[in-house]
Scaffold this motif. Structure first.
Motif, PDB file in Angstrom:
ATOM      1  N   ARG A  29      33.775  31.265  41.101  1.00 13.57           N
ATOM      2  CA  ARG A  29      35.069  31.361  40.665  1.00 13.57           C
ATOM      3  C   ARG A  29      36.098  32.208  41.469  1.00 13.57           C
ATOM      4  NH1 ARG A  29      35.773  27.630  36.774  1.00 13.57           N
ATOM      5  NH2 ARG A  29      34.192  27.064  35.492  1.00 13.57           N
ATOM      6  N   ALA A  30      35.506  33.309  41.594  1.00 13.44           N
ATOM      7  CA  ALA A  30      36.296  34.622  42.332  1.00 13.44           C
ATOM      8  C   ALA A  30      36.483  34.294  43.606  1.00 13.44           C
ATOM      9  CB  ALA A  30      35.668  35.916  42.312  1.00 13.44           C
ATOM     10  N   LEU A  36      34.538  43.375  50.233  1.00 12.27           N
ATOM     11  CA  LEU A  36      33.480  44.434  49.833  1.00 12.27           C
ATOM     12  C   LEU A  36      33.153  44.242  48.285  1.00 12.27           C
ATOM     13  CD1 LEU A  36      35.086  47.736  51.684  1.00 12.27           C
ATOM     14  CD2 LEU A  36      32.848  46.184  52.273  1.00 12.27           C
ATOM     15  N   ARG A  37      34.258  44.080  47.557  1.00  9.08           N
ATOM     16  CA  ARG A  37      33.908  43.948  46.231  1.00  9.08           C
ATOM     17  C   ARG A  37      33.141  42.575  45.859  1.00  9.08           C
ATOM     18  NH1 ARG A  37      36.982  45.626  41.388  1.00  9.08           N
ATOM     19  NH2 ARG A  37      35.394  45.439  39.852  1.00  9.08           N
ATOM     20  N   ALA A  38      33.467  41.618  46.641  1.00  8.19           N
ATOM     21  CA  ALA A  38      32.688  40.328  46.516  1.00  8.19           C
ATOM     22  C   ALA A  38      31.179  40.497  47.027  1.00  8.19           C
ATOM     23  CB  ALA A  38      33.579  39.035  47.183  1.00  8.19           C
ATOM     24  N   ALA A  39      31.102  41.105  48.044  1.00  8.84           N
ATOM     25  CA  ALA A  39      29.992  41.229  48.824  1.00  8.84           C
ATOM     26  C   ALA A  39      28.867  42.241  47.847  1.00  8.84           C
ATOM     27  CB  ALA A  39      29.996  42.047  50.023  1.00  8.84           C
ATOM     28  N   ASP A  40      29.335  43.226  47.065  1.00  5.72           N
ATOM     29  CA  ASP A  40      28.541  44.066  46.240  1.00  5.72           C
ATOM     30  C   ASP A  40      28.176  43.051  44.965  1.00  5.72           C
ATOM     31  OD1 ASP A  40      28.846  46.165  47.636  1.00  5.72           O
ATOM     32  OD2 ASP A  40      30.614  47.215  46.405  1.00  5.72           O
ATOM     33  N   ALA A  41      29.075  42.226  44.659  1.00  6.96           N
ATOM     34  CA  ALA A  41      28.836  41.193  43.378  1.00  6.96           C
ATOM     35  C   ALA A  41      27.837  40.382  43.933  1.00  6.96           C
ATOM     36  CB  ALA A  41      29.866  40.498  42.975  1.00  6.96           C
ATOM     37  N   HIS A  42      27.603  39.814  45.179  1.00  6.37           N
ATOM     38  CA  HIS A  42      26.897  39.007  45.629  1.00  6.37           C
ATOM     39  C   HIS A  42      25.435  39.630  45.848  1.00  6.37           C
ATOM     40  CE1 HIS A  42      24.639  36.132  48.125  1.00  6.37           C
ATOM     41  NE2 HIS A  42      24.417  37.059  49.087  1.00  6.37           N
ATOM     42  N   GLU A  54      22.339  45.732  33.868  1.00  2.99           N
ATOM     43  CA  GLU A  54      22.945  47.161  34.540  1.00  2.99           C
ATOM     44  C   GLU A  54      24.131  46.316  35.550  1.00  2.99           C
ATOM     45  OE1 GLU A  54      24.323  51.155  34.617  1.00  2.99           O
ATOM     46  OE2 GLU A  54      23.098  50.045  33.459  1.00  2.99           O
ATOM     47  N   ALA A  55      23.562  45.502  36.491  1.00  6.82           N
ATOM     48  CA  ALA A  55      24.292  44.625  37.699  1.00  6.82           C
ATOM     49  C   ALA A  55      24.925  43.554  36.986  1.00  6.82           C
ATOM     50  CB  ALA A  55      23.236  44.211  38.727  1.00  6.82           C
ATOM     51  N   GLY A  56      24.576  43.055  35.948  1.00  8.91           N
ATOM     52  CA  GLY A  56      25.220  41.773  35.460  1.00  8.91           C
ATOM     53  C   GLY A  56      26.610  42.150  35.057  1.00  8.91           C
ATOM     54  N   LYS A  57      26.649  43.409  34.250  1.00  4.57           N
ATOM     55  CA  LYS A  57      28.021  44.073  33.879  1.00  4.57           C
ATOM     56  C   LYS A  57      29.009  44.105  35.070  1.00  4.57           C
ATOM     57  CE  LYS A  57      26.342  47.478  31.785  1.00  4.57           C
ATOM     58  NZ  LYS A  57      26.108  48.904  31.207  1.00  4.57           N
ATOM     59  N   ARG A  58      28.458  44.757  36.303  1.00  9.22           N
ATOM     60  CA  ARG A  58      29.398  44.860  37.522  1.00  9.22           C
ATOM     61  C   ARG A  58      29.908  43.669  37.710  1.00  9.22           C
ATOM     62  NH1 ARG A  58      25.152  48.774  38.880  1.00  9.22           N
ATOM     63  NH2 ARG A  58      24.210  47.390  40.334  1.00  9.22           N
ATOM     64  N   VAL A  59      28.952  42.670  37.839  1.00  8.87           N
ATOM     65  CA  VAL A  59      29.372  41.320  38.467  1.00  8.87           C
ATOM     66  C   VAL A  59      30.543  40.766  37.519  1.00  8.87           C
ATOM     67  CG1 VAL A  59      28.643  38.998  39.444  1.00  8.87           C
ATOM     68  CG2 VAL A  59      27.286  40.996  39.670  1.00  8.87           C
ATOM     69  N   VAL A  60      30.369  40.725  36.439  1.00  9.77           N
ATOM     70  CA  VAL A  60      31.452  39.763  35.548  1.00  9.77           C
ATOM     71  C   VAL A  60      32.786  40.727  35.671  1.00  9.77           C
ATOM     72  CG1 VAL A  60      29.499  38.394  34.223  1.00  9.77           C
ATOM     73  CG2 VAL A  60      30.450  40.629  33.358  1.00  9.77           C
ATOM     74  N   HIS A  61      32.592  42.123  35.578  1.00  4.51           N
ATOM     75  CA  HIS A  61      33.894  42.523  35.596  1.00  4.51           C
ATOM     76  C   HIS A  61      34.587  42.552  36.992  1.00  4.51           C
ATOM     77  CE1 HIS A  61      33.974  45.550  32.174  1.00  4.51           C
ATOM     78  NE2 HIS A  61      32.894  45.181  31.888  1.00  4.51           N
ATOM     79  N   SER A  62      33.802  42.241  38.044  1.00  4.05           N
ATOM     80  CA  SER A  62      34.373  42.128  39.347  1.00  4.05           C
ATOM     81  C   SER A  62      34.825  40.715  39.404  1.00  4.05           C
ATOM     82  CB  SER A  62      33.292  42.102  40.501  1.00  4.05           C
ATOM     83  OG  SER A  62      32.903  43.601  40.668  1.00  4.05           O
ATOM     84  N   GLY A  63      34.159  39.868  38.805  1.00  2.00           N
ATOM     85  CA  GLY A  63      34.686  38.531  38.879  1.00  2.00           C
ATOM     86  C   GLY A  63      36.078  38.387  38.154  1.00  2.00           C
ATOM     87  N   GLN A  64      36.295  38.972  36.981  1.00  2.00           N
ATOM     88  CA  GLN A  64      37.341  38.977  36.078  1.00  2.00           C
ATOM     89  C   GLN A  64      38.739  39.690  37.088  1.00  2.00           C
ATOM     90  OE1 GLN A  64      36.745  39.390  32.078  1.00  2.00           O
ATOM     91  NE2 GLN A  64      38.791  39.587  31.386  1.00  2.00           N
ATOM     92  N   HIS A  65      38.300  40.889  37.573  1.00  2.00           N
ATOM     93  CA  HIS A  65      38.980  41.854  38.124  1.00  2.00           C
ATOM     94  C   HIS A  65      39.516  41.132  39.533  1.00  2.00           C
ATOM     95  CE1 HIS A  65      39.880  45.736  40.555  1.00  2.00           C
ATOM     96  NE2 HIS A  65      41.121  45.441  39.921  1.00  2.00           N
ATOM     97  N   LEU A  66      38.691  40.339  40.284  1.00  2.00           N
ATOM     98  CA  LEU A  66      39.027  39.834  41.495  1.00  2.00           C
ATOM     99  C   LEU A  66      40.022  38.546  41.102  1.00  2.00           C
ATOM    100  CD1 LEU A  66      36.073  39.465  43.629  1.00  2.00           C
ATOM    101  CD2 LEU A  66      38.127  41.122  43.934  1.00  2.00           C
ATOM    102  N   HIS A  67      40.440  37.903  40.049  1.00  2.00           N
ATOM    103  CA  HIS A  67      41.406  37.122  39.589  1.00  2.00           C
ATOM    104  C   HIS A  67      42.820  37.763  39.453  1.00  2.00           C
ATOM    105  CE1 HIS A  67      38.059  34.356  39.144  1.00  2.00           C
ATOM    106  NE2 HIS A  67      38.829  33.310  39.031  1.00  2.00           N
TER     107      HIS A  67
END
Length: 344
Positions: free
Chosen positions: A221-222, A244-250, A286-299
């Motif tokens: 979605r992001a 870079l933020r999306a790459a880290d989430a990936h 640990e990583a799941g928190k980062r990803v969903v925060h990034s997904g919301q932040h990138l919106h």
């Protein structure tokens, strides 16, 4: 080590993706509120997907749960699959398998588990006493798998217990389980904690697979949003910081996925999987928190809208983090386990 899905596993995943994609839409999720989507559960059951879990194993269940997580579908597939079908098939007596599995296979019965609540419940003479603060999908379940203080596994009919509705961060139809001399039946005849440890490892692996799907859906979605949303005449996706933020989430999402696959593969092949399951759970937490925060932040500002689809991924990701136990606690348990295995 080979995580390549079998033909049966791949067919089950493709069928689940098609059904979930068609029925778990934004509009249907909004209409469902915090309860289970009964129509979707019936469709999955009619397609034989819960029943297929026995054949496709834990790795196959992880693949199905990835597809569920992508669309945050509100169905009790994880709980029924790991605490019901796999637990009874692996550890139940012949009579228990014959009595319980047909309803679990066809979706007319839902199961869940009061995990990892060992120590909260005591057993005496086939009756259980204790309280578990919240159990996922308890309000839908016909049976709940409960570990006692000695880590023996007991099956409790929810109609014999007190179930109080609890609303969680994610819409999991959860409930508070109150046992007061409640009758229960022992799952199988195994002595010691082996069955408990096996079910706990399978649960950690399965819910890590669900988190992999939640993260993949959030990231997708992001990516779609930043590809069309423009700032100063350019899509946001062309900005290096966004990339870079999306790459880290990936990378985080792939780490959750591959560790869940490894743990499931080890379980299905009869290898010890406690360490692998803890590793998968840690990455999912640990990583799941980062990803969903990034997904919301990138919106951007859109991500702050509580009614936006990406917010559901955020809620599910945080709930899964809490359910798995949190990164610090899981890492400490993994460290203790590794220390026991290698005295040097």
């Amino acid at each position: 080590m080979d995580f390549t899905p079998t033909e049966e596993q791949e067919a089950a995943r493709e069928l689940a993706a098609r059904i979930l994609g068609d029925l778990s839409t934004h509009e249907r999720l909004a209409a469902a509120g915090t309860g289970t989507d009964a129509e979707l559960w019936k469709a999955l059951s009619a397609a034989g997907l819960p029943a297929a879990v026995e054949e496709i194993g834990l790795l196959g269940l992880v693949l199905l749960l990835e597809e569920q997580g992508r669309v945050t579908a509100q169905v009790p597939l994880a709980a029924t699959g790991v605490y019901g079908i796999l637990a009874v098939a692996r550890h139940g007596t012949g009579e228990q398998r014959a009595r319980l599995l047909p309803g679990l296979r066809d979706g007319t019965a839902v199961a869940t588990g009061a995990f990892p609540a060992a120590g909260a419940v005591t057993a005496r003479g086939g009756r259980l006493t204790g309280t578990v603060g919240w159990v996922p999908w308890l309000r839908d379940a016909a049976h709940v798998l409960v570990p006692d203080a000695d880590r023996a596994l007991w099956l409790v009919r929810t109609e014999d217990a007190v179930v109080e509705a609890v609303e969680l961060t994610a819409p999991w139809a959860a409930g508070r389980l109150v046992l007061d001399g409640t009758p229960a039946e022992r799952l199988g005849g195994r002595e010691g904690p082996e069955a408990y440890e096996d079910v706990l490892a399978a649960a950690r692996t399965a819910f890590a697979g669900l988190q992999a799907g939640v993260c993949a859906g959030s990231l997708a979605r992001a990516v779609a949003h930043t590809s069309v949303r423009e700032q100063f005449g350019r899509p946001l996706a062309t900005r290096q910081a966004v990339q870079l933020r999306a790459a880290d989430a990936h990378m985080d999402t792939e780490s959750i996925r591959v560790t869940a696959y490894e743990a499931a593969w080890r379980s299905d092949t009869g290898l010890d999987c406690a360490e692998a399951a803890l590793t998968a759970a840690w990455w999912a937490s640990e990583a799941g928190k980062r990803v969903v925060h990034s997904g919301q932040h990138l919106h951007g500002g859109t991500g702050a809208d509580l009614d936006h689809p990406v917010h559901r991924h955020f809620l599910w990701g945080r709930q899964l983090d809490a359910y798995l136990g949190g990164g610090t606690e899981l890492l400490a348990e993994l460290g203790d386990l590794l220390a026991k295995g290698d005295p040097s």
